[in-house]
Design an enzyme around this catalytic site. Structure first.
Site, PDB file in Angstrom:
ATOM      1  N   CYS A 175      -8.215  -4.363 -12.561  1.00  0.00           N
ATOM      2  CA  CYS A 175      -7.812  -3.147 -11.854  1.00  0.00           C
ATOM      3  C   CYS A 175      -6.517  -3.342 -11.073  1.00  0.00           C
ATOM      4  O   CYS A 175      -6.044  -2.434 -10.417  1.00  0.00           O
ATOM      5  CB  CYS A 175      -8.926  -2.667 -10.927  1.00  0.00           C
ATOM      6  SG  CYS A 175      -9.337  -3.862  -9.650  1.00  0.00           S
ATOM      7  N   HIS A 221       0.813  -1.209   0.000  1.00  0.00           N
ATOM      8  CA  HIS A 221       0.000   0.000   0.000  1.00  0.00           C
ATOM      9  C   HIS A 221       0.851   1.266   0.000  1.00  0.00           C
ATOM     10  O   HIS A 221       0.449   2.284  -0.540  1.00  0.00           O
ATOM     11  CB  HIS A 221      -1.132  -0.073   1.037  1.00  0.00           C
ATOM     12  CG  HIS A 221      -0.970   0.711   2.282  1.00  0.00           C
ATOM     13  ND1 HIS A 221      -0.883   0.126   3.506  1.00  0.00           N
ATOM     14  CD2 HIS A 221      -0.928   2.036   2.480  1.00  0.00           C
ATOM     15  CE1 HIS A 221      -0.780   1.070   4.414  1.00  0.00           C
ATOM     16  NE2 HIS A 221      -0.808   2.243   3.827  1.00  0.00           N
TER      17      HIS A 221
END
Ligand code: PEP
Ligand code: MG
Length: 587
Positions: free
Chosen positions: A504, A193
């Site tokens: 995605c 992340h």
């Protein structure tokens, strides 16, 4: 003059930058290394004394409350740490480092703590190693006190290279308003992340550059080369000049790509491909209209949930989602419900935590916290009154889970309709990012309106390679035949059922993997905003027919390496330039 040091990392967002260093330290492990002028020495000593006093007071308060609630024996647990504050080696050591070597307060604390710990850690007896931990804890507490004095961010107009351990969503959101040139982090991996947030900022970024923070002195020069995937601290003038040339060259290349971003995205043999944007931080929505994206294919809502004690309320979320929909002026947005766990760990008071690795993460976690989940679903459904909203669920592992989630969404809609709240249809999608979902995609397709493939997770779960571990990067490949086979199954299921299929995950933004992605039948791709021009250009240079051929060739390959070689051989004439500029291939 100090010698340059090169730190190898992973390029998370391409580009090259040269500039002065700025260090953000949230955990106290890599505090900024700042040297202070003689005139500021007393000020630094005063800061450190005040921080020591505050930290000692809070530890004493903790000790008293422990003794009160649990009895005197508990006081003894804290005593060794409290004694540190009276230890002259410790306190005088810090002050000496400031006075004699003119280290900033944070740096002086870190150095003194490390020096005190060293002999303790070398000792065999566990007793001494525990004392080393006490020293570390006291040091961290003082550093937290020092950090609490300001937000640690660079001034808005400072053109600096930010070095940090991790990048938090809050820091990333703040940095967007600054003139930061590039980012380098100690932690992270290609799809962690931290890397995703760095990409959201659209700045050259290198993650997993181990050791860089410890070596970075504020104000010294560094190069972030996010083509080669390295950070150079204290480069010599020749290295700087060379990096400036590479920065210039990359900017020229990127500008040329951006010039075409509004042109149609069609393969050389006439197959159109739709490009959408991934959004991690709400501010990115402002940039969609000018990006060439036809909408948002993945809005990672979990970034609204991190770094806070209380989850966002329905109203807070509704405001963010409704504003997003309005800003998109009729373009669709796919909101993914919060995907928490692993490296996106919430710190809510009084709520169960998701798993730190696999297990209770993604949709499974959402289903264990029904109130939290339904609050979000209500906010999302309410946002549908402002424009086209789609909702998708992360980490779906099977049909029952998907049905349970869609059932909750249906109930939320009914409830809102009964309350007279305006709303519109909300198509529901399933992410395909766990092998079990790909294997059962023919069944999942019966229970949802669209599929979106999350390759970052699909790859880690298929190949058993932790995506957050930078040391395992070489084992993780989107071109592994097993991954390709699961993608093929998913595409076939979507086609058989006639539901839209998109990708995605970051595979969709990898110019080396794109021929395979297209050949497999993915003609709707959602990619980080900054990667859109490169993805568009890659697609415009290749033919769908040849993409299908390379997928057929891949079926006969026995390894990711063999597939990669097949792609390179088939497309180097068309894509060689893009691959080289992006640092995907070096020859
Ligand atoms: C993925 O796993 O590919 C994905 C798009 O989701 P995230 O990266 O947020 O896990
Ligand atoms: Mg995922």
């Amino acid at each position: 003059m100090s010698q340059s040091t090169i730190f190898k990392g992973i390029a998370a967002c391409p580009g090259v930058a040269v500039g002065p260093l700025w260090v953000i330290d949230r955990g106290g492990t890599h505090p900024p290394r700042v040297r202070v002028p003689e005139s500021k020495v007393e000020e630094q000593i005063a800061r450190v004394r005040a921080a020591i006093a505050r930290s000692r007071e809070s530890l004493e308060a903790i000790m008293h409350s422990l003794v009160e609630t649990h009895g005197p024996a508990y006081g003894q647990l804290i005593e060794p740490q409290l004694l540190m504050y009276g230890d002259s080696l410790f306190v005088d050591g810090i002050e000496r480092a400031i006075r004699e070597r003119r280290l900033g307060a944070e740096w002086a604390v870190r150095e003194t703590v490390d020096a005190l710990k060293r002999p303790l850690l070398d000792a065999d007896a566990p007793y001494f190693r525990e004392r080393a931990e006490d020293v570390e804890q006291v040091g961290l507490q003082i550093l937290r006190e020092l950090a609490g004095e300001d937000d640690g961010l660079p001034p808005r107009d400072a053109e600096v290279i930010v070095v940090a351990n991790v990048l938090s969503p809050a820091d990333a959101a703040e940095l967007r308003n600054s003139r930061v040139l590039a980012i380098a982090t100690e932690s992270g991996s290609a799809t962690s992340h931290t890397a995703i947030l760095a990409r959201a900022l659209g700045l050259p970024a290198v993650v997993a550059a181990k050791g860089v923070a410890r070596r970075s002195e504020v104000g010294h020069t560094a190069i972030v080369d996010a083509i080669r995937g390295e950070v150079v601290v204290d480069p010599d003038p020749a290295e700087c000049a060379d990096a400036e040339r590479r920065a210039e060259r990359y900017q020229h290349f990127a500008r040329a790509l951006r010039a075409h971003q509004d042109a149609p995205v069609v393969t050389t043999d006439g197959h159109p491909v739709e490009i959408l944007a991934n959004v991690e931080l709400a501010f990115e929505v402002e940039r969609i209209a000018a990006s060439g994206a036809s909408g948002v294919g993945l809005f990672r809502t979990e970034f609204l949930y991190l770094n806070r004690r209380k989850p966002p309320s329905e109203e807070e979320q509704y405001a963010v989602y409704a504003r997003t929909v309005e800003k998109l002026e009729g373009r669709p947005v796919v909101f993914r419900t919060f995907d928490l766990g692993a490296d996106k760990m919430p710190r809510f008071d009084g709520l169960p935590r998701p798993s730190a690795t696999f297990g209770r993460t993604g949709l499974r976690y959402s289903l264990t916290v029904p109130e939290l989940f339904e609050t979000q679903l209500r906010a999302l459904v309410r946002a549908s009154a402002h424009g086209p909203v789609r909702v998708m669920f992360p980490g779906v592992s099977g049909v029952d889970e998907l049905r349970e989630a869609t059932e909750r969404l249906r109930r939320v809609r009914e409830e809102l309709a009964r309350e007279g709240v305006p709303l519109e249809e909300v198509p529901v999608g399933s992410m395909i990012e766990i092998p079990s979902a790909a294997l059962r995609s023919h069944k999942l397709a019966e229970s949802c309106d669209f599929f979106s493939v999350g390759t970052n997770d699909l790859i880690q779960h298929t190949l058993a390679v932790d995506r957050t571990d930078a040391g395992l990067t070489s084992l993780s490949s989107s071109l592994d035949p097993a991954v390709i086979e699961l993608l093929q199954m998913t595409a076939a299921s979507a086609k058989a059922r006639g539901i839209p299929l998109s990708m995605c995950g970051d595979m969709a933004a990898d110019p080396l993997a794109l021929p395979v992605v297209l050949g497999l039948g993915f003609t709707q791709l959602s990619v980080p905003l900054g990667m859109i021009p490169m993805v568009q250009e890659t697609i415009r240079r290749i033919s769908m027919e040849r993409c299908r051929e390379v997928v057929r060739a891949a079926a006969a390959c026995s390894s990711a390496r063999a597939v990669r070689e097949a792609v390179v051989e088939a497309f180097s004439a068309e894509l060689g330039e893009i691959w080289r500029e992006q640092g995907v291939v070096t020859d």
